[in-house]
Design an enzyme around this catalytic site. Structure first.
Site, PDB file in Angstrom:
ATOM      1  N   TYR B 177      57.238 -10.390 -22.000  1.00 57.15           N
ATOM      2  CA  TYR B 177      56.711 -11.592 -22.664  1.00 57.15           C
ATOM      3  C   TYR B 177      55.574 -12.133 -21.806  1.00 57.15           C
ATOM      4  CZ  TYR B 177      58.820 -14.800 -19.268  1.00 57.15           C
ATOM      5  OH  TYR B 177      59.144 -15.481 -18.128  1.00 57.15           O
ATOM      6  N   CYS B 178      54.767 -13.023 -22.411  1.00 58.49           N
ATOM      7  CA  CYS B 178      53.671 -13.625 -21.646  1.00 58.49           C
ATOM      8  C   CYS B 178      53.539 -15.099 -22.014  1.00 58.49           C
ATOM      9  CB  CYS B 178      52.377 -12.851 -21.832  1.00 58.49           C
ATOM     10  SG  CYS B 178      51.926 -12.500 -23.549  1.00 58.49           S
ATOM     11  N   ARG B 179      52.365 -15.505 -22.493  1.00 57.43           N
ATOM     12  CA  ARG B 179      52.160 -16.946 -22.703  1.00 57.43           C
ATOM     13  C   ARG B 179      52.581 -17.432 -24.071  1.00 57.43           C
ATOM     14  NH1 ARG B 179      46.220 -16.747 -19.857  1.00 57.43           N
ATOM     15  NH2 ARG B 179      46.916 -17.055 -17.714  1.00 57.43           N
TER      16      ARG B 179
END
Lengths: 221, 221
Positions: B177-179
């Site tokens: 996952y990221c932002r």
DNA sequence: ATTATATTCTATCAATCTTTAGATCGTTTT
DNA sequence: AAAACGATCTAAAGATTGATAGAATATAAT
């Protein structure tokens, strides 16, 4: 397409919603529509703007997909696209209340009579209403009541309160509500009722606020 | 003061929040700040705008009380005023996704490889991570990981993934996952990992989305 | 068909917003 | 103290928006 271009596109799309709610009049229209679907002329009258301007603002809201229309004979009725728009209205208003000191002050000025405000717990109020120990009074126009109202609420539009005092009990607390924190109808009703010897208070919630809390709302489907 | 004037004032105040989020770049800045506090120059670089323009936008956000500042030596660090601003970002983005067809299309174009996307249940994922049956990979910059991350997540910034492949197991699913939904870092990491023989997927949630769901977030206070 | 009513579209002006560039301010380093 | 750096302020151009008035459109009643 480059990553940057796609990103710009994405944020631009979200900003369209932001732009739609960047105008005071459009926000007021959204709040009015959160009560019930309404025709253009009525929206214009209630928001105190010209029909032309109302139409222009509604067009913007429609382009942002926040409202939809339905024609009935000569009239065009507007309604919120779905419940999430009303929830969004509650959430942006709450954010504004939390962060803008001026808004708090203006709200305080509007309801200087703090004693009128019931800080009651919502679920507890619901239970009292269910048991008939309090009277929940909806003082909005009848059509808005019909579109959805708090459980066990009695409809008595502000303009009719004076004539229909006989329907209200002197021995039970009366809790009035209207369209939400920005609406003055409940405040006026409470002032009147207390002058006539009733035990009346008001809550700031409207139907949208109530529903955004996950609480049940009575509505005809 | 007349009732109409007060009402106009109230809606105008809420519209200030609307105006603050009516600009794509300001929204992007809010999303960046939802990851961690950051200095102006870094925000400008990440949003691909000049420092001057970033400063101007941040000033608007500060006037709307959505962000606050802190000076540390030569640098001024910006941060969201509180958690409710990040929640608001999630809510306006969700509203946009629900109502703007173009946004859906743009998002779809960004992640054409739908197979990468895990439609997994969040609580179930949390449980799998707790039991060590999956690896949750945070591919954002280290500082953003430090400011708060999903439970049990391993920090491995996108730029480091290639060199640190040895740290990842081949026999367990990897969920990156990221932002958030607009961020491409997790997508790139997943593409790379799958090419190297790992079983990698991604989720669209970022920390703000996760938290807005009421799910726990690990953070150093 | 014609007229009346409700709404929307088009054109316009004033006001506001975005963006860029140059000057300024505050802090750290030399 | 001076230089270097980060950030902000001021000013100005171009673009966008809000509000108003007149023209145009759609439906209903005559």
């Amino acid at each position: 397409m480059a990553e940057r271009e796609i990103k710009d596109l994405l944020y631009a799309q979200v900003a369209r919603i932001g732009k739609a709610v960047a105008s005071p009049k459009r926000l007021e229209l959204i709040e009015l529509l959160a009560q019930a679907e309404k025709p253009v002329d009525q929206l214009a009258a209630e928001a105190a703007i010209s029909v032309k301007l109302a139409s222009a603002h509604l067009k913007e809201l429609r382009q942002a997909r926040l409202v939809e229309t339905r024609r009935e004979g000569k009239r065009v009725f507007y309604r919120l696209a779905d419940r999430s728009v009303a929830d969004f209205w509650v959430s942006i208003r709450s954010l504004a209340e939390a962060h803008l000191l001026e808004l708090k002050n203006a709200l305080a000025r509007m309801s200087e009579d703090a004693a009128q405000l019931t800080p009651i717990d919502r679920s507890q109020m619901l239970e009292l209403a269910r048991r008939g120990e309090i009277v929940v009074l909806d003082v909005r126009p009848k059509l808005e009541f019909s579109a959805g109202h708090l459980p066990y609420a009695l409809s008595m539009p502000l303009a009719e309160v004076r004539k229909r005092l006989a329907e209200l009990p002197h021995d039970k607390p009366i809790v009035a509500y209207c369209r939400g924190p920005f609406c003055v109808m409940a405040k006026e009703a409470v002032t009147l009722l207390n002058r006539e010897g009733y035990r009346a208070t008001r809550i700031e919630d409207g139907v949208a606020e109530w529903r955004a809390q996950g609480l049940p709302v009575e509505e005809v489907l």
